[in-house]
Design a protein around this motif. Structure first.
Motif, short mmCIF file in Angstrom:
data_model
loop_
_atom_site.label_atom_id
_atom_site.label_comp_id
_atom_site.label_asym_id
_atom_site.label_seq_id
_atom_site.Cartn_x
_atom_site.Cartn_y
_atom_site.Cartn_z
N LEU A 1 0.83 -1.20 0.00
CA LEU A 1 0.00 0.00 0.00
C LEU A 1 0.86 1.25 0.00
CD1 LEU A 1 -2.85 -1.09 2.43
CD2 LEU A 1 -2.83 -1.17 -0.07
N VAL B 1 -12.17 -0.58 0.48
CA VAL B 1 -11.51 0.50 -0.24
C VAL B 1 -12.53 1.55 -0.66
CG1 VAL B 1 -11.64 -0.76 -2.43
CG2 VAL B 1 -9.95 1.03 -2.17
N THR C 1 -7.07 7.43 -2.49
CA THR C 1 -7.65 6.14 -2.10
C THR C 1 -7.47 5.94 -0.61
OG1 THR C 1 -7.09 5.26 -4.28
CG2 THR C 1 -7.57 3.65 -2.55
N THR C 2 -8.46 5.29 0.01
CA THR C 2 -8.37 4.90 1.41
C THR C 2 -8.67 3.41 1.53
OG1 THR C 2 -9.04 7.08 2.21
CG2 THR C 2 -9.33 5.23 3.73
N PHE C 3 -7.75 2.68 2.13
CA PHE C 3 -7.94 1.27 2.44
C PHE C 3 -8.17 1.17 3.95
CE2 PHE C 3 -5.48 1.11 -1.45
CZ PHE C 3 -6.10 0.11 -2.17
N SER D 1 -4.43 5.97 3.79
CA SER D 1 -4.98 6.91 2.79
C SER D 1 -3.87 7.62 2.03
CB SER D 1 -5.84 7.98 3.47
OG SER D 1 -6.91 7.39 4.15
N SER E 1 -12.39 5.25 -3.03
CA SER E 1 -11.49 5.98 -3.90
C SER E 1 -12.28 6.87 -4.85
CB SER E 1 -10.63 5.00 -4.71
OG SER E 1 -9.64 5.69 -5.44
#
Length: 100
Positions: free
Chosen positions: A3, A84, A92-94, A35, A86
């Motif tokens: 990531l 996720v 993007t945020t995981f 993020s 995005s």
């Protein structure tokens, strides 16, 4: 690690990547939130493919479509979950949720 390297690799051209890593506990579930402010994804187009093997969403020459697949399989094999969110050109945020 994947990531983090993806955030750098898929940063917007001419913008320094901003990467945020946070942890929290929600209803007793420990989470890691990762993020960035990079290129992002069109979630309407890729939502069912994002963790698929050999899926690529950007044209970088060193992209092989394996990294997110491995992240997903590692987390889920340990009983966790990964989500996720995005938006194109916003990042993007995981969110990784760990097993109790």
């Amino acid at each position: 690690m994947n990531l983090l390297t993806n955030s750098i690799k898929y940063a917007k051209p001419d913008h320094a990547p901003v990467i945020t890593i946070q942890s929290r506990k929600v209803n007793g579930v420990k989470q890691l939130i990762f993020s960035d402010n990079g290129l992002g994804f069109d979630m309407d187009k890729v939502k069912d493919k994002i963790f698929g093997l050999y899926e690529k969403f950007h044209s970088n020459i060193d992209s092989n479509g394996i990294g997110l697949y491995l992240v997903y399989n590692h987390i889920t094999s340990l009983g966790g979950r990964i989500a996720v969110e995005s938006k194109i050109n916003e990042g993007t945020t995981f969110t990784i949720s760990f097993k109790y």
